[in-house]
Write a protein that holds these residues in place. Structure first.
Motif, mmCIF file in Angstrom:
data_model
loop_
_atom_site.group_PDB
_atom_site.id
_atom_site.type_symbol
_atom_site.label_atom_id
_atom_site.label_comp_id
_atom_site.label_asym_id
_atom_site.label_seq_id
_atom_site.Cartn_x
_atom_site.Cartn_y
_atom_site.Cartn_z
ATOM 1 N N ASP A 128 -29.113 41.718 29.415
ATOM 2 C CA ASP A 128 -31.052 42.789 28.759
ATOM 3 C C ASP A 128 -30.929 44.477 29.082
ATOM 4 O O ASP A 128 -31.975 45.040 28.985
ATOM 5 N N ARG A 129 -29.969 44.427 28.995
ATOM 6 C CA ARG A 129 -29.947 46.424 28.577
ATOM 7 C C ARG A 129 -29.108 46.907 27.828
ATOM 8 O O ARG A 129 -29.417 47.977 27.520
ATOM 9 N N VAL A 130 -29.191 45.775 26.274
ATOM 10 C CA VAL A 130 -29.319 46.522 25.485
ATOM 11 C C VAL A 130 -29.978 46.977 24.629
ATOM 12 O O VAL A 130 -31.089 47.901 25.214
ATOM 13 N N GLY A 131 -29.809 48.570 24.295
ATOM 14 C CA GLY A 131 -30.591 49.523 23.750
ATOM 15 C C GLY A 131 -30.368 50.639 24.759
ATOM 16 O O GLY A 131 -30.637 51.406 24.837
ATOM 17 N N GLU A 132 -29.602 50.418 26.091
ATOM 18 C CA GLU A 132 -29.589 51.805 26.869
ATOM 19 C C GLU A 132 -28.188 52.559 26.683
ATOM 20 O O GLU A 132 -27.839 52.003 26.447
ATOM 21 N N ILE A 133 -28.621 53.618 27.690
ATOM 22 C CA ILE A 133 -27.295 54.376 27.470
ATOM 23 C C ILE A 133 -26.216 54.187 29.188
ATOM 24 O O ILE A 133 -27.713 54.166 29.621
ATOM 25 N N PRO A 146 -28.564 54.408 15.799
ATOM 26 C CA PRO A 146 -29.727 55.655 15.923
ATOM 27 C C PRO A 146 -30.938 55.641 17.540
ATOM 28 O O PRO A 146 -31.122 56.419 17.829
ATOM 29 N N GLN A 147 -30.171 54.367 17.678
ATOM 30 C CA GLN A 147 -31.084 54.170 19.197
ATOM 31 C C GLN A 147 -30.107 55.048 20.270
ATOM 32 O O GLN A 147 -30.817 55.458 20.947
ATOM 33 N N PHE A 148 -29.204 55.277 19.511
ATOM 34 C CA PHE A 148 -28.236 56.285 20.240
ATOM 35 C C PHE A 148 -29.265 57.475 20.558
ATOM 36 O O PHE A 148 -29.335 58.355 21.503
ATOM 37 N N LEU A 149 -29.856 58.456 19.629
ATOM 38 C CA LEU A 149 -30.200 59.156 19.187
ATOM 39 C C LEU A 149 -31.818 58.557 19.902
ATOM 40 O O LEU A 149 -31.902 59.944 20.795
ATOM 41 N N GLU A 150 -32.239 57.962 19.557
ATOM 42 C CA GLU A 150 -34.099 57.536 20.240
ATOM 43 C C GLU A 150 -33.505 57.297 21.984
ATOM 44 O O GLU A 150 -34.457 58.862 22.769
ATOM 45 N N ARG A 151 -32.485 57.269 22.426
ATOM 46 C CA ARG A 151 -32.694 57.165 23.903
ATOM 47 C C ARG A 151 -32.591 59.002 24.155
ATOM 48 O O ARG A 151 -33.085 58.865 25.021
ATOM 49 N N LEU A 152 -31.318 59.165 24.116
ATOM 50 C CA LEU A 152 -30.791 61.123 23.934
ATOM 51 C C LEU A 152 -32.409 61.694 24.074
ATOM 52 O O LEU A 152 -33.273 62.762 24.981
ATOM 53 N N LEU A 153 -33.042 60.975 22.907
ATOM 54 C CA LEU A 153 -34.655 62.096 22.601
ATOM 55 C C LEU A 153 -35.733 61.685 23.699
ATOM 56 O O LEU A 153 -35.839 62.573 24.427
ATOM 57 N N ILE A 171 -41.594 58.242 18.168
ATOM 58 C CA ILE A 171 -40.637 58.278 17.678
ATOM 59 C C ILE A 171 -40.817 56.637 16.386
ATOM 60 O O ILE A 171 -40.731 56.277 16.963
ATOM 61 N N LYS A 172 -41.734 57.389 15.575
ATOM 62 C CA LYS A 172 -41.330 56.259 13.796
ATOM 63 C C LYS A 172 -40.231 55.375 13.379
ATOM 64 O O LYS A 172 -39.995 55.175 13.264
ATOM 65 N N ARG A 173 -39.034 56.823 12.875
ATOM 66 C CA ARG A 173 -38.257 56.310 12.185
ATOM 67 C C ARG A 173 -37.260 57.965 12.944
ATOM 68 O O ARG A 173 -37.343 58.436 13.130
ATOM 69 N N ILE A 174 -35.569 56.871 12.099
ATOM 70 C CA ILE A 174 -34.182 57.577 12.865
ATOM 71 C C ILE A 174 -33.385 57.772 11.480
ATOM 72 O O ILE A 174 -32.936 56.301 11.061
ATOM 73 N N ALA A 175 -33.291 58.500 11.034
ATOM 74 C CA ALA A 175 -32.202 58.270 9.493
ATOM 75 C C ALA A 175 -30.685 59.217 10.393
ATOM 76 O O ALA A 175 -31.149 60.147 10.753
ATOM 77 N N ARG A 176 -29.468 58.653 10.727
ATOM 78 C CA ARG A 176 -28.630 59.094 10.763
ATOM 79 C C ARG A 176 -27.027 59.042 9.844
ATOM 80 O O ARG A 176 -26.924 58.294 9.490
ATOM 81 N N MET A 177 -26.312 59.859 9.815
ATOM 82 C CA MET A 177 -25.202 60.062 9.038
ATOM 83 C C MET A 177 -24.273 60.622 10.213
ATOM 84 O O MET A 177 -24.400 61.578 10.393
ATOM 85 N N PRO A 178 -24.076 60.107 11.283
ATOM 86 C CA PRO A 178 -23.462 60.159 12.520
ATOM 87 C C PRO A 178 -22.160 61.374 12.834
ATOM 88 O O PRO A 178 -21.493 61.123 11.426
ATOM 89 N N GLY A 179 -22.333 62.405 12.984
ATOM 90 C CA GLY A 179 -21.674 63.704 12.811
ATOM 91 C C GLY A 179 -21.997 64.748 12.393
ATOM 92 O O GLY A 179 -21.465 66.065 12.595
#
Length: 419
Positions: free
Chosen positions: A141-146, A211-218, A232-240
């Motif tokens: 039940d912790r999917v999406g958590e850091i 993108p969820q990693f960045l969202e949780r950090l924010l 946070i409505k939307r996130i787009a990432r090119m990691p690194g």
């Protein structure tokens, strides 16, 4: 034949106590697993465990097993496991009579080496099953958590981490930021991407590129997001490399972009470091598609936009000096803008009416340019020389699926015509 078993008598309680301390198994489960393990072995030896009492005492570190049999007349025993002849019962206690129940303590050591080995294997299997259940229940039940984990082993295709309870976590190569480097013993953070449980063998899969990693950090850095004042409505990432985030404020007094960035970038500095210097652009979200695409292409200034909502495509026109800003280094800016908005974005340079009048159709260059090249360019909607010259080189390569040398040769021929 006598079998020496004393040295092989298992101290099951001590073994399980050690497991209990490391895996947080409660006392009730401890007793239940030990009892079930004994009963499995008893059932294999006697055919049934129904008439046995198994008493486990984890506090004292011992166990007792009793077999219950009904006293029958001599010579009438049909089931030696559940019945005992009167003569044999009276050897235990003289006053036993037919019909009474005899409860006799069983010495597990007398079952022999095979029974003891069987018990150990059964208990080990139950412990492993409990360990898997415990791990799955802890994370399902912790999917999406850091989570944080210590690097235990680094392999080519994945990194193995362990959490504070020594549970194994997996960070696949595909979920690692390209510039990430891991050393055994260091602690790293990642988001729980999913929990697989094939054949009751749970695997906790982590990600640092989601993108969820960045969202949780924010969320951790910006109190207004946790308070529900900013979304946070939307996130787009090119990691690194780079990320774009669209945010919206539910309070007119709060600037969502300023709140997320912080004074002099104070709120994103830590996130940027965590993401290996990934540049983060924060923009205001809007439901107005044209305005959203315009903001997504920042820092470029857009002159005009044509939208095809049915095909989710946008033609964006900019002044010549703005085109490179819109595309960005290695095409990152336009790729992220497309990911963020959900629209395929084509960028074009604006041309004056005078330049447009001087234009020439591509088919007129058939003697200098191979027809298949002309056809490939026309297939992406460009019919004239000026249209091709005003389209970004990167777009010609990617959308027309042409080699760089082919595109450069094409542009050289077309440019020569207007010099």
């Amino acid at each position: 034949m006598a079998t020496k078993t004393t040295e092989q008598t298992p101290n099951m309680i001590d073994t399980f106590k050690e497991f209990k301390e490391t895996k947080h198994i409660d006392r009730t489960t401890l007793v239940s697993v030990l009892e079930e393990s004994f009963r499995n072995v008893i059932a294999k030896i006697f055919g049934s465990d129904e008439n046995f009492d198994v008493i486990v005492n984890p506090d004292k570190g011992d166990f007792e097993i009793y077999r219950n049999r009904i006293v029958v007349a001599d010579g009438e025993v049909q089931d030696e496991n559940k019945e005992i002849a009167l003569k044999e019962a009276q050897k235990i206690e003289e006053d036993y009579e037919v019909g009474e129940e005899v409860s006799e303590r069983v010495d597990f050591k007398k079952f022999g080496r095979r029974a003891i080995l069987n018990l150990r294997q059964t208990l080990a299997s139950k412990i492993l099953e409990l360990e898997h259940d415990n791990l799955y229940n802890r994370y399902k039940d912790r999917v999406g958590e850091i989570v944080s984990g210590e690097v235990y082993q680094v392999w080519k295709r994945e990194v193995l981490l362990v959490d504070e309870d020594n549970n194994e976590l997996i960070l696949p190569k595909s979920e690692q930021i390209p510039s990430d480097q891991y050393r055994k013993g260091e602690t790293i953070r990642a988001v729980i991407l999913r929990v697989d449980n094939e054949n009751n063998n749970p695997k906790i899969i982590l990600s640092r590129t989601s993108p969820q990693f960045l969202e949780r950090l924010l969320e951790a850095e910006v109190p207004e997001i946790n308070d529900g004042l900013i979304s946070i409505k939307r996130i787009a990432r090119m990691p690194g490399e780079r990320a774009k985030i669209a945010v919206e404020s539910y309070d007119d007094r709060i600037d969502p972009v300023g709140a997320c960035v912080g004074v002099r970038g104070s709120r994103v500095h830590g996130i940027v470091r965590e993401l290996q210097n990934e540049n983060i652009d924060v923009i205001n979200y809007t439901a107005n598609t044209k305005l959203f695409i315009q903001r997504a292409l920042s820092p470029a200034t857009v002159s005009s936009i044509n939208i095809n909502e049915e095909e989710q495509k946008a033609e964006v026109y900019l002044k010549p000096e703005e085109v490179s800003l819109a595309i960005g280094r290695n095409g990152l800016n336009i790729k992220l803008a497309s990911m963020l908005t959900g629209y395929t974005i084509d960028v074009f340079r604006e041309i004056s009416e005078e330049e447009e009048e001087e234009d020439i159709y591509l088919d007129e260059f058939a003697d200098e340019i191979d027809q298949w090249v002309i056809d490939a360019i026309k297939a992406i909607g460009l019919d004239t020389a000026k249209q091709v010259l005003n389209a970004p080189r990167e777009m010609l390569i990617e959308k027309a699926d042409l080699e760089e040398e082919t595109v450069d040769g094409l542009l050289k021929v077309l440019q020569a015509e207007f010099e």
